[in-house]
Enzyme design. Structure first.
Site, PDB file in Angstrom:
ATOM      1  N   GLU A 174      42.048  32.352  10.846  1.00 18.45           N
ATOM      2  CA  GLU A 174      41.988  31.666  12.131  1.00 18.45           C
ATOM      3  C   GLU A 174      43.195  30.755  12.377  1.00 18.45           C
ATOM      4  OE1 GLU A 174      38.275  29.797  13.403  1.00 18.45           O
ATOM      5  OE2 GLU A 174      37.033  31.295  12.409  1.00 18.45           O
ATOM      6  N   GLU A 190      30.852  29.045   8.029  1.00 27.80           N
ATOM      7  CA  GLU A 190      30.782  27.617   8.055  1.00 27.80           C
ATOM      8  C   GLU A 190      29.373  26.987   7.714  1.00 27.80           C
ATOM      9  OE1 GLU A 190      31.897  26.334  11.979  1.00 27.80           O
ATOM     10  OE2 GLU A 190      33.927  27.532  11.952  1.00 27.80           O
TER      11      GLU A 190
HETATM   12  O1  9MR Z   1      37.987  29.813  19.776  1.00 31.12           O
HETATM   13  C1  9MR Z   1      36.466  29.634  19.922  1.00 31.12           C
HETATM   14  C2  9MR Z   1      36.101  28.921  21.306  1.00 31.12           C
HETATM   15  O2  9MR Z   1      36.370  29.745  22.299  1.00 31.12           O
HETATM   16  C3  9MR Z   1      34.662  28.568  21.672  1.00 31.12           C
HETATM   17  O3  9MR Z   1      34.462  27.714  22.608  1.00 31.12           O
HETATM   18  C4  9MR Z   1      34.332  27.987  20.243  1.00 31.12           C
HETATM   19  C5  9MR Z   1      32.902  27.579  20.185  1.00 31.12           C
HETATM   20  O4  9MR Z   1      32.352  26.953  19.311  1.00 31.12           O
HETATM   21  O5  9MR Z   1      34.697  28.917  19.200  1.00 31.12           O
HETATM   22  C6  9MR Z   1      35.909  28.999  18.909  1.00 31.12           C
HETATM   23  O6  9MR Z   1      36.067  29.778  17.658  1.00 31.12           O
HETATM   24  C7  9MR Z   1      35.592  29.214  16.179  1.00 31.12           C
HETATM   25  C8  9MR Z   1      35.422  30.272  15.295  1.00 31.12           C
HETATM   26  O7  9MR Z   1      34.559  31.156  15.945  1.00 31.12           O
HETATM   27  C9  9MR Z   1      34.915  29.436  14.178  1.00 31.12           C
HETATM   28  N1  9MR Z   1      35.675  28.592  13.683  1.00 31.12           N
HETATM   29  C10 9MR Z   1      36.081  27.707  14.383  1.00 31.12           C
HETATM   30  C11 9MR Z   1      36.921  28.298  15.739  1.00 31.12           C
HETATM   31  C12 9MR Z   1      37.425  27.141  16.732  1.00 31.12           C
HETATM   32  O8  9MR Z   1      36.083  26.171  17.043  1.00 31.12           O
END
Ligand code: 9MR
Length: 359
Positions: A264, A158
């Site tokens: 994802e 990102e």
């Molecule tokens: O699913 C993840 C969640 O449990 C966390 O709180 C969050 C923190 O920002 O990150 C989520 O996973 C993210 C992933 O690492 C990167 N792309 C977006 C995902 C959803 O936010």
């Protein structure tokens, strides 16, 4: 040769007890089996998934896993001189024990960074040189530990902005400029030359963001930076993306010679913008039931995206869901429950599941 009753009995015996059960067994396939000639099907896991009812669901339907949070820099490297390996190790061990492919997520991201990363011992912001050397150290330590076990890494996550600027104005960018991206890939490649290295992002079907990502990747590849794939996060919703934007993204990124993974995947039942970021300021719809209308819209979207995935299978080397079932999704919250996955809160396949396995 005449068919003696004995022979007939033997044949019926084989049919009944050996062949028919095999046929029945073949029918009891999981998602991964339907897609075995296409691409591995993965799922993002948290530690409790590996030892509860969820475990058999994972093993039936998935051939790849990603740690939802455990390998991010904050959780795995909370202090400069201290790593926390326990959860990440257990996820890797689970993958090895069950012959699953293991994706690493993620090495450099503006989210979930530990506080120490940007500060020196007096609390001042570090300079570019210090930041890059810390990133190098982090990448080298984590990637080397799992060398030969984790086959692919989301190296940079990102880094492109959603607004009009090209790069996200994160602290990483503010201190090190765009160079942190290139260097992260070089460090990861040095630590494990066999690992498949991905740039990973969301909103990749948005024409403006897609173009920015494409331009960045093209530039990096022209410089010889070891990038092998692009991860399209696929945090989608019932009204996003359209078939044509999705196809355009696959065509554009694969034209660079990069492999593509959907890293994802989930399909929110609430119409809204795409995005991997937490969505703020959106009107709460105050809906907590999975209505027949949501079910229908969602299954149509799932059907369409999997049709596209199959069509472009030669460019796609993985499709990973972000979470396992509607029992838990990162999209829950903000006053409402979401139902973005293929398995319901009882871990049973939803109608959408049958849509993506009927082809
Ligand atoms: O699913 C993840 C969640 O449990 C966390 O709180 C969050 C923190 O920002 O990150 C989520 O996973 C993210 C992933 O690492 C990167 N792309 C977006 C995902 C959803 O936010």
């Amino acid at each position: 040769m005449s068919w003696k009753p004995n022979k007939l009995r033997t044949i019926s015996f084989y049919l009944l007890f050996l062949i028919l059960p095999l046929v029945a067994y073949k029918r009891a396939e999981g998602l991964k089996d339907y897609y075995k000639d296409y691409f591995p099907i993965g799922v993002a896991v948290k530690p409790s998934d590996l030892r509860s009812d969820e475990k058999s669901l994972i093993l039936t339907h998935f051939s790849s896993i990603t740690a939802e949070n455990a390998m991010k820099m904050g959780p795995i490297h909370p202090f400069e001189k201290k790593y926390f390996w326990q959860i990440a190790d257990s996820i890797v061990q689970f993958g090895l024990d069950h012959q699953l492919k293991i994706r690493g997520h993620c090495l450099v991201w503006h989210g979930q960074t530990p506080r120490w990363l940007f500060k020196d011992s007096t609390g001042n912001q570090v300079n570019k040189e210090v930041l890059l050397s810390r990133i190098k150290d982090h990448i080298n330590t984590v990637v080397s530990r799992y060398r030969g076990k984790i086959y692919a890494w989301d190296v940079v996550n990102e880094a492109i902005a959603d607004d009009t600027s090209t790069y996200r104005k994160s602290q990483l960018y503010q201190i090190a400029g765009e160079e942190f991206i290139e260097q992260a890939f070089r460090y990861a490649h040095a630590a494990d030359p066999k690992a498949v290295l991905f740039y990973n992002d969301y909103n990749t079907e948005n024409p403006i963001k897609r173009e920015k990502i494409y331009t960045m990747l093209k530039k990096l590849l022209a410089k010889g930076v070891p990038i092998h794939g692009v991860g399209l996060q696929a945090h989608w919703s019932v009204n996003n993306p359209s078939r044509s934007e999705l196809e355009k993204s696959i065509e554009l990124f694969s034209s660079l010679g990069l492999q593509i993974q959907f890293t994802e995947l989930d399909i929110s039942v609430f119409p809204g913008r795409q995005g991997g970021q937490l969505i703020t300021g959106e009107k709460s719809l105050d809906k907590t039931a999975f209505t027949p209308e949501m079910e229908q819209q969602q299954l149509e979207k799932y059907k369409m995206v999997f049709e596209v995935f199959r069509k472009y299978k030669k460019h796609i080397t993985g499709v990973t869901f972000w979470n396992l079932s509607d029992r838990y999704s990162w999209l829950d919250g903000r006053g409402r429950k979401n139902f973005p996955l293929l398995f319901d809160t009882d871990l049973q396949p939803k109608k959408a599941y049958y849509e993506v396995t009927r082809f």
